[in-house]
Scaffold this motif. Structure first.
Motif, PDB file in Angstrom:
ATOM      1  N   PHE A 103       0.832  -1.207   0.000  1.00 39.86           N
ATOM      2  CA  PHE A 103       0.000   0.000   0.000  1.00 39.86           C
ATOM      3  C   PHE A 103       0.864   1.254   0.000  1.00 39.86           C
ATOM      4  N   ARG A 104       1.946   1.271   0.781  1.00 36.64           N
ATOM      5  CA  ARG A 104       2.834   2.437   0.773  1.00 36.64           C
ATOM      6  C   ARG A 104       3.329   2.723  -0.640  1.00 36.64           C
ATOM      7  N   ASP A 105       3.736   1.675  -1.346  1.00 37.26           N
ATOM      8  CA  ASP A 105       4.254   1.848  -2.703  1.00 37.26           C
ATOM      9  C   ASP A 105       3.188   2.411  -3.634  1.00 37.26           C
ATOM     10  N   ILE A 106       1.969   1.886  -3.541  1.00 32.26           N
ATOM     11  CA  ILE A 106       0.872   2.379  -4.385  1.00 32.26           C
ATOM     12  C   ILE A 106       0.540   3.826  -4.028  1.00 32.26           C
ATOM     13  N   ALA A 107       0.474   4.117  -2.732  1.00 26.58           N
ATOM     14  CA  ALA A 107       0.113   5.473  -2.290  1.00 26.58           C
ATOM     15  C   ALA A 107       1.128   6.505  -2.759  1.00 26.58           C
TER      16      ALA A 107
ATOM     17  N   ASN B  15      -4.398   9.781  -5.477  1.00 23.71           N
ATOM     18  CA  ASN B  15      -5.859   9.683  -5.426  1.00 23.71           C
ATOM     19  C   ASN B  15      -6.340   8.370  -4.815  1.00 23.71           C
ATOM     20  N   VAL B  16      -5.433   7.552  -4.284  1.00 19.81           N
ATOM     21  CA  VAL B  16      -5.815   6.256  -3.733  1.00 19.81           C
ATOM     22  C   VAL B  16      -5.922   6.338  -2.210  1.00 19.81           C
TER      23      VAL B  16
ATOM     24  N   ALA C  24      -1.381   1.537  10.566  1.00 23.89           N
ATOM     25  CA  ALA C  24      -0.219   2.328  10.959  1.00 23.89           C
ATOM     26  C   ALA C  24       0.527   2.864   9.748  1.00 23.89           C
ATOM     27  N   ALA C  25       0.559   2.084   8.659  1.00 24.20           N
ATOM     28  CA  ALA C  25       1.302   2.486   7.468  1.00 24.20           C
ATOM     29  C   ALA C  25       0.581   3.541   6.653  1.00 24.20           C
ATOM     30  N   CYS C  26      -0.731   3.618   6.779  1.00 23.98           N
ATOM     31  CA  CYS C  26      -1.514   4.535   5.943  1.00 23.98           C
ATOM     32  C   CYS C  26      -1.410   5.960   6.470  1.00 23.98           C
TER      33      CYS C  26
END
Length: 384
Positions: free
Chosen positions: A260-264, A269-270, A290-292
């Motif tokens: 998710f970190r990589d995509i964000a 817009n994600v 925690a990562a978001c």
């Protein structure tokens, strides 16, 4: 599960309605249950919800619910990956040819047990609907409701096609889960999964419509971490800043924290949303919280019974607050400064940002440095 729900409902009863009115369940399936009950309960529902459609026969149900309760329901129209095989991406010659191409490709030659399974499955399958018929209907639904989202759409490598005819509403007792059992017991499953390439064709056709109409998206992704990142990258390359006009929610997000970190990082817009019913099965969901980034997280119930939407959404809100070390409001203060916002206000503001869309592209550090140098040189040349 029943005792767990009673405990959630008891907690919810201690929360002032003035606080609950600011909670948004960004993904649920209330039309999968009895509609008379759903319409009645929604009238007294304390929170707002985003109601998902999944197949051709429930688009109208979502529209009916949104018309009945426009202040509480954001309608979401779209076709779920579990039913993508019911949609044909090219003209249909025959039902058998369509499904045979999906489940029994000629190379390599299928084994006899797969042929037998296909012959058993075929009578259960509906006549396929061309996507050329699906998209105009989807467009009409989205255009009828200016606040409507595209959803639930996505990709899923885990779901196997059941030996079962398409059900009439309500769907909850028939709906497959992310595993091999539904809520009421084991189902008879075929060995077939829907080819990812076909799912992507159905998904990307719908995403193209969302970009054209400027509609936000609720996206399903199961066992498809790499493919999810790739489809988002393709949409960004294809549509550019038009893609950034809309927001995409990875609902009941099951990605790893690092993925998710990589995509964000690539996609401003994600967002992600989490649910107790799906995500709490794994302790990894707290790592994901925690990562978001605090301004990219949303909350949902992902439940089929509108009576459970508020308690399940509130339960996940409390989990997010615990991980993020946010206080949970016991009264509503509309004038509170940002540094005094609690979890409900923070998540409501995230939802508003999601709704608005219009995200700005990331600028790489080197590009920011070069731009700053250019601006400095321009200012100094003018002063000379």
């Amino acid at each position: 599960m029943e005792s767990e729900l009673k405990e959630m409902q008891a907690r919810l009863e201690t929360v002032p309605r003035s606080v609950l009115e600011h909670v948004i369940d960004v993904h649920c399936h209330p039309t999968d249950s009895d509609m008379a009950m759903t319409l009645r309960v929604a009238e007294q529902m304390p929170i707002r919800i985003c109601a998902m459609a999944t197949r051709r026969s429930d688009q109208r149900l979502v529209a009916d619910l949104a018309r009945a309760h426009p202040d509480k329901v954001t309608p979401c129209f779209g076709y779920h990956p579990w039913f993508a095989h019911w949609i044909a991406l090219s003209p249909v010659v025959s039902k058998e040819e369509h499904y045979r191409a999906l489940f029994l490709p000629p190379s390599p030659p299928p084994k006899p047990d797969l042929v037998a399974a296909f012959e058993r499955l075929l009578p259960y399958l509906p006549d396929p609907t061309p996507i050329a018929d699906i998209l105009p209907e989807l467009r009409e639904s989205l255009e009828t409701f200016p606040n409507a989202m595209l959803g639930e759409v996505g990709i899923d490598r885990a779901c196997r096609v059941p030996y079962r005819r398409p059900a009439d509403p309500p769907y909850s007792e028939y709906a497959p889960t992310h595993g091999d059992e539904d809520a009421d017991g084991p189902r008879s499953l075929s060995p077939f999964t829907i080819p990812l390439e076909h799912q992507l064709g159905v998904l990307e056709a719908q995403l193209g419509l969302a970009v054209e109409l400027g509609r936000n998206v609720s996206l399903h992704s199961v066992k498809c971490q790499a493919a999810t990142g790739e489809v988002l990258d393709r949409m960004y390359r294809k549509h550019g800043e038009r893609w950034l006009r809309i927001s995409v929610d990875l609902h009941s997000c099951g990605l790893s924290a690092q993925t998710f970190r990589d995509i964000a990082k690539r996609h401003p817009n994600v967002f992600l949303s989490l649910s107790t019913v799906i995500n709490a099965r794994s302790p990894a969901h707290k790592d994901l919280i925690a990562a978001c980034a605090p301004d990219r997280i949303l909350v949902e119930s992902d439940f089929h019974d509108v009576r459970c939407s508020a308690p399940y959404t509130w339960h996940m809100l409390q989990t997010i607050a615990e991980v993020k070390d946010w206080r949970v409001e016991d009264a509503w203060d509309a004038d509170a400064p940002e540094d005094r916002w609690g979890a409900v206000r923070r998540l409501e503001e995230n939802w508003r940002a999601f709704e608005r869309g219009g995200h700005r592209p990331y600028v790489k550090r080197r590009q920011r440095r070069d731009r700053a140098i250019e601006e400095w040189e321009a200012e100094n040349s003018e002063s000379d």
